[in-house]
Design a protein around this motif. Structure first.
Motif, short mmCIF file in Angstrom:
data_model
loop_
_atom_site.label_atom_id
_atom_site.label_comp_id
_atom_site.label_asym_id
_atom_site.label_seq_id
_atom_site.Cartn_x
_atom_site.Cartn_y
_atom_site.Cartn_z
N ARG A 2 47.46 -16.33 79.42
CA ARG A 2 48.80 -16.84 79.07
C ARG A 2 48.72 -18.23 78.46
O ARG A 2 49.42 -18.53 77.49
N THR A 3 47.89 -19.09 79.04
CA THR A 3 47.71 -20.44 78.48
C THR A 3 47.17 -20.34 77.05
O THR A 3 47.64 -21.05 76.15
N ALA A 48 44.70 -13.83 84.18
CA ALA A 48 46.01 -13.80 83.51
C ALA A 48 46.51 -15.19 83.15
O ALA A 48 47.06 -15.40 82.06
N ALA A 49 46.33 -16.16 84.03
CA ALA A 49 46.81 -17.52 83.74
C ALA A 49 46.08 -18.12 82.54
O ALA A 49 46.69 -18.81 81.71
#
Length: 157
Positions: free
Chosen positions: A44-45, A40-41
């Protein structure tokens, strides 16, 4: 025209064709051969970079107005724009497209699209160098602008 230049590439058409192919590949690869969903990170990035890059490219294109051309050859009646995003980087559209392509590749977790983004970075470096040779010939004030403003990344490159 030098012996290595072909009539079809005299104004930089070859750069534009390669750019379109690379951007199409970057956009299509994750759809044609999906990769495993990234964390997820990372997603999102990637979405943040995609959004920021798209906004930068769009703002830069709007700021150029009638001077905008996909070719490295400046318009004969063009003006040198040195304000807005062009006060921070000499080629902010290229920088925005690079951020967006990197973001797209990260958001989809696709290594092939990431590799094509690296190819796009190399192409933009070559295209920007050619474009700057042409801009120096067209705009007497370009050398001073080039001394003040970095090519792609403010304060660095």
């Amino acid at each position: 025209m030098t012996p290595t230049e072909h009539r079809w590439n005299a104004r930089g058409e070859g750069y534009v064709a390669a750019q379109v192919l690379l951007l199409a590949g970057i956009a299509a690869l994750p759809r044609l051969s999906p990769a495993a969903r990234p964390p997820a990170a990372v997603r999102r990035t990637g979405l943040l970079l995609l959004t920021l890059g798209g906004a930068l490219a769009g703002w830069s294109g709007l700021r150029l107005g009638p001077n905008l051309t996909p070719l490295p050859e400046p318009r004969p009646d063009g003006q040198l724009v040195q304000t807005g995003p062009y006060a921070l980087a000499r080629h902010p559209i290229y920088g925005g497209l690079l951020l967006a392509s990197l973001g797209w590749a990260l958001a989809h977790g696709h290594r092939g699209a990431l590799g094509l983004s690296g190819g796009l970075a190399l192409l933009f470096d070559f295209k920007a160098r050619d474009e700057e040779r042409r801009l120096v010939r067209h705009f007497p004030e370009y050398p001073a602008y080039r001394q003040r403003v970095r090519r792609f990344i403010p304060g660095m490159y």
